[in-house]
Design a protein around this motif. Sequence first.
Motif, PDB file in Angstrom:
ATOM      1  N   VAL A  55      10.999  -6.687   1.423  1.00 18.95           N
ATOM      2  CA  VAL A  55      10.604  -5.880   2.574  1.00 18.95           C
ATOM      3  C   VAL A  55      11.768  -5.686   3.539  1.00 18.95           C
ATOM      4  O   VAL A  55      12.047  -4.566   3.995  1.00 18.95           O
ATOM      5  N   PHE A  56      12.457  -6.778   3.872  1.00 21.94           N
ATOM      6  CA  PHE A  56      13.427  -6.742   4.958  1.00 21.94           C
ATOM      7  C   PHE A  56      14.878  -6.511   4.526  1.00 21.94           C
ATOM      8  O   PHE A  56      15.671  -5.994   5.309  1.00 21.94           O
ATOM      9  N   LEU A  57      15.232  -6.916   3.321  1.00 20.33           N
ATOM     10  CA  LEU A  57      16.646  -6.888   2.917  1.00 20.33           C
ATOM     11  C   LEU A  57      16.982  -5.758   1.947  1.00 20.33           C
ATOM     12  O   LEU A  57      18.118  -5.659   1.496  1.00 20.33           O
ATOM     13  N   THR A  58      16.008  -4.925   1.614  1.00 19.36           N
ATOM     14  CA  THR A  58      16.253  -3.785   0.724  1.00 19.36           C
ATOM     15  C   THR A  58      15.743  -2.511   1.393  1.00 19.36           C
ATOM     16  O   THR A  58      15.132  -2.553   2.466  1.00 19.36           O
ATOM     17  N   ASP A  59      15.982  -1.389   0.746  1.00 23.31           N
ATOM     18  CA  ASP A  59      15.502  -0.100   1.255  1.00 23.31           C
ATOM     19  C   ASP A  59      14.183   0.314   0.605  1.00 23.31           C
ATOM     20  O   ASP A  59      13.774   1.472   0.728  1.00 23.31           O
ATOM     21  N   ALA A  60      13.499  -0.620  -0.077  1.00 20.74           N
ATOM     22  CA  ALA A  60      12.283  -0.260  -0.811  1.00 20.74           C
ATOM     23  C   ALA A  60      11.227   0.327   0.115  1.00 20.74           C
ATOM     24  O   ALA A  60      10.581   1.334  -0.216  1.00 20.74           O
ATOM     25  N   ALA A  61      11.029  -0.266   1.302  1.00 20.15           N
ATOM     26  CA  ALA A  61       9.988   0.219   2.215  1.00 20.15           C
ATOM     27  C   ALA A  61      10.327   1.605   2.742  1.00 20.15           C
ATOM     28  O   ALA A  61       9.460   2.488   2.802  1.00 20.15           O
ATOM     29  N   ALA A  62      11.580   1.815   3.126  1.00 19.18           N
ATOM     30  CA  ALA A  62      11.984   3.119   3.647  1.00 19.18           C
ATOM     31  C   ALA A  62      11.901   4.197   2.571  1.00 19.18           C
ATOM     32  O   ALA A  62      11.448   5.320   2.828  1.00 19.18           O
ATOM     33  N   ASP A  63      12.322   3.873   1.363  1.00 21.93           N
ATOM     34  CA  ASP A  63      12.258   4.841   0.270  1.00 21.93           C
ATOM     35  C   ASP A  63      10.814   5.240  -0.024  1.00 21.93           C
ATOM     36  O   ASP A  63      10.517   6.422  -0.242  1.00 21.93           O
ATOM     37  N   ALA A  64       9.904   4.258  -0.035  1.00 24.12           N
ATOM     38  CA  ALA A  64       8.498   4.555  -0.317  1.00 24.12           C
ATOM     39  C   ALA A  64       7.899   5.415   0.784  1.00 24.12           C
ATOM     40  O   ALA A  64       7.144   6.359   0.513  1.00 24.12           O
ATOM     41  N   LEU A  65       8.220   5.114   2.032  1.00 30.19           N
ATOM     42  CA  LEU A  65       7.665   5.889   3.140  1.00 30.19           C
ATOM     43  C   LEU A  65       8.138   7.337   3.086  1.00 30.19           C
ATOM     44  O   LEU A  65       7.372   8.265   3.396  1.00 30.19           O
ATOM     45  N   ALA A 125       0.821  -1.203   0.000  1.00 30.63           N
ATOM     46  CA  ALA A 125       0.000   0.000   0.000  1.00 30.63           C
ATOM     47  C   ALA A 125       0.861   1.261   0.000  1.00 30.63           C
ATOM     48  O   ALA A 125       0.583   2.218  -0.744  1.00 30.63           O
ATOM     49  N   VAL A 126       1.888   1.308   0.841  1.00 33.09           N
ATOM     50  CA  VAL A 126       2.772   2.480   0.876  1.00 33.09           C
ATOM     51  C   VAL A 126       3.491   2.651  -0.450  1.00 33.09           C
ATOM     52  O   VAL A 126       3.599   3.760  -0.989  1.00 33.09           O
ATOM     53  N   GLN A 127       3.976   1.535  -1.013  1.00 38.27           N
ATOM     54  CA  GLN A 127       4.652   1.594  -2.308  1.00 38.27           C
ATOM     55  C   GLN A 127       3.692   2.082  -3.389  1.00 38.27           C
ATOM     56  O   GLN A 127       4.080   2.860  -4.272  1.00 38.27           O
ATOM     57  N   LEU A 128       2.437   1.644  -3.338  1.00 32.18           N
ATOM     58  CA  LEU A 128       1.436   2.082  -4.307  1.00 32.18           C
ATOM     59  C   LEU A 128       1.209   3.583  -4.201  1.00 32.18           C
ATOM     60  O   LEU A 128       1.153   4.294  -5.214  1.00 32.18           O
ATOM     61  N   ALA A 129       1.075   4.080  -2.973  1.00 26.93           N
ATOM     62  CA  ALA A 129       0.847   5.516  -2.788  1.00 26.93           C
ATOM     63  C   ALA A 129       2.046   6.341  -3.223  1.00 26.93           C
ATOM     64  O   ALA A 129       1.887   7.460  -3.730  1.00 26.93           O
ATOM     65  N   ALA A 130       3.248   5.804  -3.033  1.00 19.98           N
ATOM     66  CA  ALA A 130       4.449   6.528  -3.454  1.00 19.98           C
ATOM     67  C   ALA A 130       4.626   6.493  -4.970  1.00 19.98           C
ATOM     68  O   ALA A 130       5.104   7.454  -5.576  1.00 19.98           O
ATOM     69  N   THR A 131       4.216   5.396  -5.585  1.00 18.65           N
ATOM     70  CA  THR A 131       4.389   5.217  -7.027  1.00 18.65           C
ATOM     71  C   THR A 131       3.319   5.948  -7.825  1.00 18.65           C
ATOM     72  O   THR A 131       3.611   6.559  -8.858  1.00 18.65           O
ATOM     73  N   ALA A 132       2.089   5.874  -7.360  1.00 19.07           N
ATOM     74  CA  ALA A 132       0.957   6.459  -8.098  1.00 19.07           C
ATOM     75  C   ALA A 132       0.058   7.229  -7.133  1.00 19.07           C
ATOM     76  O   ALA A 132      -1.071   6.817  -6.863  1.00 19.07           O
ATOM     77  N   PRO A 133       0.545   8.347  -6.584  1.00 19.83           N
ATOM     78  CA  PRO A 133      -0.229   9.069  -5.567  1.00 19.83           C
ATOM     79  C   PRO A 133      -1.580   9.566  -6.065  1.00 19.83           C
ATOM     80  O   PRO A 133      -2.511   9.726  -5.265  1.00 19.83           O
ATOM     81  N   GLU A 134      -1.701   9.757  -7.379  1.00 23.42           N
ATOM     82  CA  GLU A 134      -2.978  10.222  -7.927  1.00 23.42           C
ATOM     83  C   GLU A 134      -4.060   9.151  -7.867  1.00 23.42           C
ATOM     84  O   GLU A 134      -5.258   9.454  -7.993  1.00 23.42           O
ATOM     85  N   ARG A 135      -3.679   7.893  -7.606  1.00 21.44           N
ATOM     86  CA  ARG A 135      -4.648   6.793  -7.547  1.00 21.44           C
ATOM     87  C   ARG A 135      -5.066   6.473  -6.111  1.00 21.44           C
ATOM     88  O   ARG A 135      -5.934   5.632  -5.899  1.00 21.44           O
ATOM     89  N   VAL A 136      -4.443   7.119  -5.123  1.00 22.92           N
ATOM     90  CA  VAL A 136      -4.648   6.766  -3.715  1.00 22.92           C
ATOM     91  C   VAL A 136      -5.141   7.980  -2.933  1.00 22.92           C
ATOM     92  O   VAL A 136      -4.473   9.009  -2.891  1.00 22.92           O
ATOM     93  N   ARG A 137      -6.291   7.850  -2.300  1.00 21.04           N
ATOM     94  CA  ARG A 137      -6.842   8.930  -1.478  1.00 21.04           C
ATOM     95  C   ARG A 137      -6.288   8.884  -0.055  1.00 21.04           C
ATOM     96  O   ARG A 137      -6.009   9.904   0.555  1.00 21.04           O
ATOM     97  N   SER A 138      -6.200   7.686   0.512  1.00 20.78           N
ATOM     98  CA  SER A 138      -5.714   7.529   1.882  1.00 20.78           C
ATOM     99  C   SER A 138      -5.181   6.117   2.058  1.00 20.78           C
ATOM    100  O   SER A 138      -5.475   5.223   1.254  1.00 20.78           O
ATOM    101  N   LEU A 139      -4.402   5.926   3.127  1.00 25.63           N
ATOM    102  CA  LEU A 139      -3.887   4.612   3.493  1.00 25.63           C
ATOM    103  C   LEU A 139      -4.325   4.260   4.909  1.00 25.63           C
ATOM    104  O   LEU A 139      -4.252   5.098   5.816  1.00 25.63           O
TER     105      LEU A 139
END
Length: 297
Positions: free
Chosen positions: A212-222, A108-122
């Motif tokens: 999720v755990f071994l990369t920075d993808a989650a931190a970058d998206a947040l 969900a966080v990655q989706l909001a970071a990638t396509a914020p125009e498609r996401v109203r809230s998380l």
Amino acid sequence: MSADDFSEHVEVTRPGSRVVHAWRRPGGTRPVLAVHGLSSTSRLWTWLLAEDPDVDLIAADLSGRGASTPRSDASTLAGHVADQLAVLDALELEAVDVLGMSLGGFVAVQLAATAPERVRSLTLLDGGPPMVRRPTSREQLEAAFADRTARLGTDWPDLAGYVDFVVAHTAPLLDPADPHLATCLAHDLERGRDGGRVRLDGRALVDDAADVFLTDAAADALRRLAVPAQLLYAEWSVGAGSTPAYTDDEVAAVVAASEGPLRAELLPGHDHAGVVMSPSGAAASARALRRSLAATG
């Protein structure tokens, strides 16, 4: 009402002839895209739909889970985001509120970071922000999720045996006699309530955990998060007294670093699974979702 009551089913063809299966249960709210956890399926939302039958809910089986085809390449957060956007396109939905549990929170966080125009809230349920205490190798991940992969080598003769195994090894606070648990876990099995093998791709599970755990993808998206978000986090991880995925101090630090978009609430007396897979947890999750819907209304 339960996830058995989904009235609309769509099959979305993806590259490589892969198919993602999604379901919608129309309701009176704005559409909510719900993303399940690492070893679950779209039927995770059975309890929430029973608690709040008016939610207009869309839920897909992530690739390699339930009815959806596993990927031939590595499973990643970005890959799941692309699949979720394809589901929204197939349903002709421009923007949705997004609900995610565990791995679904990270998607969900990655989706909001990638396509914020498609996401109203998380609305994030015990997942989404990066965890401070986490495995550091693929081997550690395989050990951490051995209870999930241990389900895969058995042709379960009936649903009851599978339910007992899941409660004993993964979710000790759940009620094995809960009819919603039977609805949820029957969707895991090839023959449903008549048993069969678990429809879960073990490689996809570990791939997703590694992203999720071994990369920075989650931190970058947040860091790129700009839409309003709520985190409901559990007091425990697996069973009463266990170390949680997020401590109060860790959550406070994440909220402060977000500088506004993220708010958080502790759900006491519940472990990770119970945030959704129990009547009281589902009620708290429904309230959090309703707050998200109201805040962006």
